[in-house]
Design an enzyme around this catalytic site. Structure first.
Site, PDB file in Angstrom:
ATOM      1  N   ASP A 120      43.585  52.582  42.349  1.00  0.00           N
ATOM      2  CA  ASP A 120      44.335  53.376  41.296  1.00  0.00           C
ATOM      3  C   ASP A 120      43.626  54.930  41.678  1.00  0.00           C
ATOM      4  O   ASP A 120      42.678  55.418  41.206  1.00  0.00           O
ATOM      5  CB  ASP A 120      43.443  52.952  39.907  1.00  0.00           C
TER       6      ASP A 120
ATOM      7  N   LYS B 164      54.162  49.046  41.382  1.00  0.00           N
ATOM      8  CA  LYS B 164      53.668  49.810  40.276  1.00  0.00           C
ATOM      9  C   LYS B 164      55.051  50.773  39.886  1.00  0.00           C
ATOM     10  O   LYS B 164      55.718  51.099  40.707  1.00  0.00           O
ATOM     11  CB  LYS B 164      52.507  50.956  40.789  1.00  0.00           C
TER      12      LYS B 164
ATOM     13  N   ARG C  99      52.243  47.988  46.352  1.00  0.00           N
ATOM     14  CA  ARG C  99      50.891  48.177  46.610  1.00  0.00           C
ATOM     15  C   ARG C  99      50.105  47.002  47.049  1.00  0.00           C
ATOM     16  O   ARG C  99      50.430  45.795  46.664  1.00  0.00           O
ATOM     17  CB  ARG C  99      50.024  48.577  45.334  1.00  0.00           C
TER      18      ARG C  99
ATOM     19  N   GLY D 127      45.414  45.479  30.621  1.00  0.00           N
ATOM     20  CA  GLY D 127      46.261  44.872  31.349  1.00  0.00           C
ATOM     21  C   GLY D 127      47.543  45.826  32.168  1.00  0.00           C
ATOM     22  O   GLY D 127      47.362  46.948  32.120  1.00  0.00           O
TER      23      GLY D 127
ATOM     24  N   GLY E 283      56.550  51.786  31.488  1.00  0.00           N
ATOM     25  CA  GLY E 283      56.271  51.140  32.621  1.00  0.00           C
ATOM     26  C   GLY E 283      56.825  51.670  33.845  1.00  0.00           C
ATOM     27  O   GLY E 283      56.689  50.688  34.848  1.00  0.00           O
TER      28      GLY E 283
ATOM     29  N   GLY F  29      50.224  47.254  32.726  1.00  0.00           N
ATOM     30  CA  GLY F  29      51.168  48.036  31.623  1.00  0.00           C
ATOM     31  C   GLY F  29      52.481  48.505  32.338  1.00  0.00           C
ATOM     32  O   GLY F  29      53.397  48.819  31.787  1.00  0.00           O
ATOM     33  N   ARG F  30      52.368  48.851  33.663  1.00  0.00           N
ATOM     34  CA  ARG F  30      53.438  49.145  34.449  1.00  0.00           C
ATOM     35  C   ARG F  30      53.401  48.644  35.878  1.00  0.00           C
ATOM     36  O   ARG F  30      53.968  49.383  36.709  1.00  0.00           O
ATOM     37  CB  ARG F  30      53.399  50.668  34.391  1.00  0.00           C
TER      38      ARG F  30
ATOM     39  N   ARG G 243      39.682  42.822  38.352  1.00  0.00           N
ATOM     40  CA  ARG G 243      38.704  44.039  38.022  1.00  0.00           C
ATOM     41  C   ARG G 243      37.696  43.700  37.286  1.00  0.00           C
ATOM     42  O   ARG G 243      37.667  42.568  36.573  1.00  0.00           O
ATOM     43  CB  ARG G 243      39.760  45.239  37.208  1.00  0.00           C
TER      44      ARG G 243
ATOM     45  N   ASP H 276      38.263  49.359  34.371  1.00  0.00           N
ATOM     46  CA  ASP H 276      39.649  48.823  34.667  1.00  0.00           C
ATOM     47  C   ASP H 276      40.084  49.141  36.169  1.00  0.00           C
ATOM     48  O   ASP H 276      40.844  48.588  36.787  1.00  0.00           O
ATOM     49  CB  ASP H 276      40.730  48.747  33.517  1.00  0.00           C
TER      50      ASP H 276
END
Length: 497
Positions: A270, A121, A184, A98, A134, A100-101, A191, A260
């Protein structure tokens, strides 16, 4: 004539959010606001992207806009959520990852009618943080800004950087580093791991809702097909095949192709330990956490295929009522990956050496060049760029990239004979597909060090300007085109989490 009135601090148009994902069942995400930061400061706003999105740069630069980009305040219409997903990380399945940050603020519909996510992000801990803080540091935020904008300039599908904001706080990694938040933009943040999350829980209802959402977002024609989930999967396979081929044609190594980090949209997502080839070798790895070379340059097609097989497994309940029938459909769709990738890769490679129509022997010609480049330590980007000069009768530049120029000469004789059978002028077409400038790893690190250690954004801005016009010709010796000297060479890149 009276002076133009000075607008109030928060003048301008706020984003008009329309949040389809937040209207889905709440087990697909967690609702929470970003954690405020102490002293937000705008490092960079992507004004051109803001206009493309239908956002007002004036408002984004205002106190209210900065508060949104930092996560300090949410404008009307935002519905901040952290999305749930799972993932195979270096081949090992983690059922709950998930955001997380990262927190999805909402979605906007552009003037062209495209729906886009706006996500922060580094916006603080979420229920998926797994004891992490995070947060994000300035260096990784600016790395993603640079490389994602370079990919956009190459014409490769990618998430985009809307803004980078310094937080006025430090994050603790191995050292205390200045913190930042990245805004972003993505066609979506769905995903392979999003589907895996619900497949692992045997939640077929959520899988169907998610598939319907993905179809509406990325494959609307599939909604009326006899088997919508199958058409969705076929679309993802085709997009990933094309994407990975295009990565490799510019020498890009993603570095962490976990499920992911594999987007249903076919966008690059990413940019952690990513890097670009300097000297070509198929086994090149930069990521400091890729100890076994799983995500090496030449392994990327096989890994994309592996990731898609995991998506197929997650979608099986939606493909057919009987497991064997579902498996047959999934295998047939997955089998299209190799020929789709191969066609895109071969056509792209031939274009890079000036060949527009494939003939017998062309593939061997390209593979022979790669073998000589690997053996001679030739720079990937400059070899292909300078081949255009060689096509015009000036081979000196490309010859100099080979430790033994005779190795190039031995290949070039056959290449020149092949070019003679091509209609038109090869050099101009080659320069249109072979960039002169990439985000060279040493230049990226130089820019990030200046920003992190001295709060100096000048190297970042200079590099950003250059990568925004990657195919333009540069004067001989231009530093943005040159490979690193030995002492400048970057041998490892890091996730930054």
């Amino acid at each position: 004539m009276p002076d133009t009135p000075i607008p109030p601090p928060d003048a301008g148009t706020r984003p008009a959010f329309d949040n389809s994902y937040a209207r889905l069942p709440e087990r697909l995400f967690a609702r929470l606001a970003p954690t405020p930061v102490r002293a937000p400061r705008l490092l960079r706003l992507n004004r051109a992207l803001a206009v493309e999105l239908g956002l007002d740069p004036t408002w984004l630069c205002s106190p209210a806009g900065l508060a949104m980009l930092a996560g300090n305040a949410m404008p009307e219409g935002a519905e901040p959520i952290a999305q749930a997903y799972a993932g195979h990380q270096f081949g090992h399945f983690t059922p709950s990852l998930g955001d997380g940050r990262a927190i999805l603020l909402g979605e906007v519909v552009t003037p062209a009618g495209a729906r886009r996510d706006i996500q922060l992000k580094g916006s603080g801990p979420t229920p998926f943080s797994r004891r992490g803080d995070g947060r994000a540091a300035v260096g990784p935020v600016l790395r993603e800004y640079l490389v994602s904008e370079a990919m956009a300039a190459f014409g490769i599908p990618t998430t985009r950087a809307l803004a980078a904001v310094a937080t006025g706080e430090h994050v603790l990694r191995e050292d205390a580093l200045p913190g930042a938040v990245l805004a972003r933009v993505a066609a979506s943040h769905l995903r392979v791991g999003t589907f895996q999350y619900f497949a692992a829980r045997r939640d077929s209802d959520a899988l169907r809702v998610l598939a319907d959402h993905a179809i509406a977002r990325h494959d609307p024609a599939a909604a009326t097909a006899a088997n919508p989930a199958l058409v969705l999967f076929e679309g993802v396979v085709a997009r990933q095949a094309a994407l990975v081929a295009r990565w490799m044609l510019v020498g890009f190594i993603h570095g962490v192709m976990n499920t992911d980090n594999c987007a249903i949209s076919g966008e690059t997502i990413d940019y952690g330990p990513c890097a670009f080839l300097d000297a070509y070798h198929p086994e090149t790895v930069f990521s400091s956490i890729d100890h076994g070379g799983r995500y090496a340059f030449a392994n990327q097609p096989a890994i994309a295929h592996w990731n898609l097989a995991r998506l197929a497994e997650a979608l099986l309940p939606l493909l057919a009522a009987e497991e064997e029938a579902a498996l047959d459909l999934a295998r047939a769709a997955l089998a299209s990956f190799a020929p789709a990738f191969g066609a895109a890769w071969r056509a792209g490679l031939l274009g890079k050496i000036g060949i527009g129509t494939a003939q017998e022997g062309d593939e061997s010609l390209v593979q022979d060049l790669f073998a000589r480049m690997a053996d001679q330590g030739a720079d990937f980007t400059l070899t292909f760029r300078r081949l255009a000069d060689a096509a015009e009768g000036r081979p000196e530049g490309v010859r100099a990239l080979f430790a033994d120029p005779a190795a190039f000469d031995g290949w070039a004789e056959g290449w020149q004979a092949r070019l003679a059978r091509e209609p038109g002028t090869a050099a101009a077409a080659m320069r249109a597909v072979n960039p002169a400038v990439i985000p060279r790893n040493h230049l990226v690190e130089e820019a990030l060090a200046a920003a992190t250690e001295r709060d100096d954004l000048a190297p970042f801005e200079a590099l950003l300007a250059e990568i925004g016009r990657p195919f333009d010709e540069r004067p001989a010796g231009d530093r943005f085109t040159l490979p690193p000297r030995e002492e400048e060479r970057v041998r490892a890149t890091f996730c930054g989490t």
